[in-house]
Design an enzyme around this catalytic site. Structure first.
Site, PDB file in Angstrom:
ATOM      1  N   ASP A  27       0.791  -1.244   0.000  1.00 57.31           N
ATOM      2  CA  ASP A  27       0.000   0.000   0.000  1.00 57.31           C
ATOM      3  C   ASP A  27       0.819   1.289   0.000  1.00 57.31           C
ATOM      4  O   ASP A  27       0.449   2.266   0.690  1.00 57.31           O
ATOM      5  CB  ASP A  27      -0.953   0.013   1.204  1.00 57.31           C
ATOM      6  CG  ASP A  27      -1.925  -1.159   1.196  1.00 57.31           C
ATOM      7  OD1 ASP A  27      -1.894  -1.949   0.236  1.00 57.31           O
ATOM      8  OD2 ASP A  27      -2.700  -1.287   2.161  1.00 57.31           O
ATOM      9  N   GLU A  75      -4.600  -0.911  -1.374  1.00 55.00           N
ATOM     10  CA  GLU A  75      -5.907  -0.991  -0.705  1.00 55.00           C
ATOM     11  C   GLU A  75      -6.871  -0.059  -1.445  1.00 55.00           C
ATOM     12  O   GLU A  75      -6.523   1.092  -1.731  1.00 55.00           O
ATOM     13  CB  GLU A  75      -5.797  -0.558   0.765  1.00 55.00           C
ATOM     14  CG  GLU A  75      -7.148  -0.595   1.478  1.00 55.00           C
ATOM     15  CD  GLU A  75      -7.074  -0.179   2.955  1.00 55.00           C
ATOM     16  OE1 GLU A  75      -5.984  -0.120   3.520  1.00 55.00           O
ATOM     17  OE2 GLU A  75      -8.161   0.086   3.514  1.00 55.00           O
ATOM     18  N   LYS A 132      -6.614  -5.000  -3.133  1.00 57.38           N
ATOM     19  CA  LYS A 132      -7.266  -5.632  -1.974  1.00 57.38           C
ATOM     20  C   LYS A 132      -8.287  -4.670  -1.367  1.00 57.38           C
ATOM     21  O   LYS A 132      -7.994  -3.486  -1.198  1.00 57.38           O
ATOM     22  CB  LYS A 132      -6.216  -6.043  -0.938  1.00 57.38           C
ATOM     23  CG  LYS A 132      -5.402  -4.905  -0.357  1.00 57.38           C
ATOM     24  CD  LYS A 132      -4.276  -5.468   0.503  1.00 57.38           C
ATOM     25  CE  LYS A 132      -3.481  -4.396   1.214  1.00 57.38           C
ATOM     26  NZ  LYS A 132      -4.205  -3.649   2.224  1.00 57.38           N
ATOM     27  N   LYS A 135      -7.662  -4.816   4.859  1.00 56.31           N
ATOM     28  CA  LYS A 135      -6.354  -4.447   5.397  1.00 56.31           C
ATOM     29  C   LYS A 135      -5.329  -5.539   5.093  1.00 56.31           C
ATOM     30  O   LYS A 135      -4.188  -5.264   4.787  1.00 56.31           O
ATOM     31  CB  LYS A 135      -6.444  -4.196   6.914  1.00 56.31           C
ATOM     32  CG  LYS A 135      -7.467  -3.140   7.320  1.00 56.31           C
ATOM     33  CD  LYS A 135      -7.213  -1.805   6.656  1.00 56.31           C
ATOM     34  CE  LYS A 135      -8.206  -0.747   7.095  1.00 56.31           C
ATOM     35  NZ  LYS A 135      -8.154   0.447   6.215  1.00 56.31           N
ATOM     36  N   VAL A 160       3.167   0.283   4.241  1.00 50.72           N
ATOM     37  CA  VAL A 160       2.432   1.021   5.284  1.00 50.72           C
ATOM     38  C   VAL A 160       1.012   0.481   5.425  1.00 50.72           C
ATOM     39  O   VAL A 160       0.469  -0.083   4.492  1.00 50.72           O
ATOM     40  CB  VAL A 160       2.386   2.523   4.935  1.00 50.72           C
ATOM     41  CG1 VAL A 160       3.785   3.094   4.897  1.00 50.72           C
ATOM     42  CG2 VAL A 160       1.664   2.799   3.613  1.00 50.72           C
ATOM     43  N   THR A 161       0.420   0.703   6.616  1.00 49.89           N
ATOM     44  CA  THR A 161       1.075   1.161   7.823  1.00 49.89           C
ATOM     45  C   THR A 161       1.434  -0.046   8.694  1.00 49.89           C
ATOM     46  O   THR A 161       0.778  -1.084   8.628  1.00 49.89           O
ATOM     47  CB  THR A 161       0.165   2.113   8.658  1.00 49.89           C
ATOM     48  OG1 THR A 161      -1.014   1.406   9.065  1.00 49.89           O
ATOM     49  CG2 THR A 161      -0.225   3.333   7.864  1.00 49.89           C
ATOM     50  N   CYS A 165      -2.129  -2.455   7.890  1.00 51.07           N
ATOM     51  CA  CYS A 165      -2.061  -3.410   6.763  1.00 51.07           C
ATOM     52  C   CYS A 165      -0.833  -4.311   6.802  1.00 51.07           C
ATOM     53  O   CYS A 165      -0.900  -5.469   6.378  1.00 51.07           O
ATOM     54  CB  CYS A 165      -2.173  -2.659   5.443  1.00 51.07           C
ATOM     55  SG  CYS A 165      -3.839  -1.996   5.218  1.00 51.07           S
ATOM     56  N   GLN A 205       8.410 -13.380  21.592  1.00 50.44           N
ATOM     57  CA  GLN A 205       8.056 -14.779  21.876  1.00 50.44           C
ATOM     58  C   GLN A 205       8.688 -15.737  20.862  1.00 50.44           C
ATOM     59  O   GLN A 205       8.040 -16.641  20.338  1.00 50.44           O
ATOM     60  CB  GLN A 205       6.533 -14.965  21.895  1.00 50.44           C
ATOM     61  CG  GLN A 205       5.821 -14.043  22.884  1.00 50.44           C
ATOM     62  CD  GLN A 205       4.324 -14.201  22.811  1.00 50.44           C
ATOM     63  OE1 GLN A 205       3.763 -15.175  23.296  1.00 50.44           O
ATOM     64  NE2 GLN A 205       3.668 -13.231  22.189  1.00 50.44           N
TER      65      GLN A 205
HETATM   66  C1  C5J Z   1      -3.093   0.556   5.576  1.00 45.95           C
HETATM   67  C2  C5J Z   1      -4.822   1.774   6.708  1.00 45.95           C
HETATM   68  N1  C5J Z   1      -2.587   0.362   4.357  1.00 45.95           N
HETATM   69  N2  C5J Z   1      -3.997   2.212   7.656  1.00 45.95           N
HETATM   70  N3  C5J Z   1      -4.366   1.042   5.662  1.00 45.95           N
HETATM   71  O1  C5J Z   1      -2.443   0.340   6.576  1.00 45.95           O
HETATM   72  O2  C5J Z   1      -6.004   2.042   6.760  1.00 45.95           O
END
Ligand code: C5J
Length: 228
Positions: A27, A75, A132, A135, A160-161, A165, A205
Site C-alpha cells: 500500500d 488498498e 485488496k 487491510k 504502510v502502515t 495493513c 516470543q
Molecule cells: C493501511 C490503513 N494500508 N492504515 N491502511 O495500513 O487504513
C-alpha cells in the site's frame, strides 16, 4: 538448492533462498503517503510515512537486481463501493469518506490517481499488483495462489502502515505458513509508539509472527549472495 542467505534479524537470523522469496510492498499509495489522500482525511501527519520511501527504493532496486519476485499491493474499492462494507465506509469522522472526491481523485477508489503507488516505487513491467479491499493482502485476493504458483514460501514485508495493513498481512501470511521478515525502516506508521510496539510484537516470543531486521542487514545478505 544453494545455501540460503542469512539476514541478521530479531529474534534470530532469517535464512532465505532468493528463488523462493518475494518482496511484498504494501500500500505505498499516494492515498496513504501524500497530502490530500485517505491518510490525511483521518487526521494523520503523512510526512511520517514519506521517510519509508528512500530506504524502500534501495531495497526494491537490490531485490530487482537479485531477480527476486516483487509484489505490490493497493488498498481500495470498486467505483460503486460494492466491495466496501458499510462498517468500513461509515466508521469515524474523517474529513472525507471513501469514495468522496478529494484533491487526488475519489478517496481510495481503484483507478483514481490517489489510489496508485507513488512514482518512486512504481511497479515495473511484469511485477504483480494485488488490489485488496481489506487491510490484509490475503483477504478476498489471489495472493496465496499467486505465491504458490511461483513456489514462494518466504516474504520480505515492507510498506504502510506498520500496525494496520502490514500487521494484518503478516498475521495472515504466518497462519498460511509463510516465513515473514519485516524490514523495520521500510515500514511506517503515523504513530511512533505503534511503529515501535508493532515491530516488537512481530519478533516477540521467539518470532511469534516472524522476524524483524533493518534494510541494511537485508541488503548486506543480498550483496553476500551476489559475491558467491
Ligand atoms: C493501511 C490503513 N494500508 N492504515 N491502511 O495500513 O487504513
Amino acid at each position: 538448492m544453494s545455501d540460503p542467505l542469512l539476514v541478521e534479524a530479531e529474534p534470530y537470523a532469517y535464512a532465505f533462498d532468493p528463488a523462493h522469496t518475494a518482496l511484498l510492498i504494501i500500500d505505498m499509495q499516494r492515498d496513504f503517503v501524500e497530502p490530500g489522500g485517505f491518510g490525511e482525511t483521518l487526521g494523520n501527519d503523512v510526512s511520517l510515512l514519506q521517510r519509508v520511501v528512500p530506504p524502500l527504493r534501495d531495497v526494491l532496486d537490490a531485490t530487482r537486481l537479485a531477480g527476486m519476485t516483487v509484489i505490490h499491493t493497493r488498498e481500495g474499492h470498486l467505483p460503486d463501493l460494492s466491495d466496501c462494507p458499510p462498517a468500513k465506509l461509515n466508521r469515524g469522522t474523517p474529513s472525507l469518506r471513501i469514495g468522496d472526491q478529494g484533491p487526488k481523485g475519489r478517496i481510495l477508489i481503484r483507478g483514481e490517481y490517489g489510489h496508485d503507488i507513488v512514482d518512486e516505487l512504481a511497479p515495473a513491467e511484469g511485477e504483480l499488483i494485488i488490489d485488496k479491499p481489506g487491510k490484509g493482502a490475503f483477504y478476498a485476493t489471489d495472493l496465496h495462489r499467486e505465491l504458490r504458483d511461483r513456489d514462494v514460501h518466504r516474504l520480505v514485508v515492507t510498506g504502510v502502515t506498520t500496525e494496520v495493513c502490514v500487521h494484518t498481512t503478516v498475521r495472515e501470511a504466518n497462519d498460511r505458513g509463510y516465513e515473514c521478515l519485516v524490514l523495520s525502516d521500510c515500514v511506517g506508521s503515523y504513530f511512533a509508539e505503534f511503529q515501535r510496539h508493532g515491530l516488537a510484537m512481530i519478533a516477540a516470543q521467539g518470532g511469534i509472527f516472524g522476524w524483524v531486521a533493518s534494510s541494511g542487514h537485508y541488503l548486506k545478505a543480498l550483496e553476500t549472495g551476489s559475491r558467491r
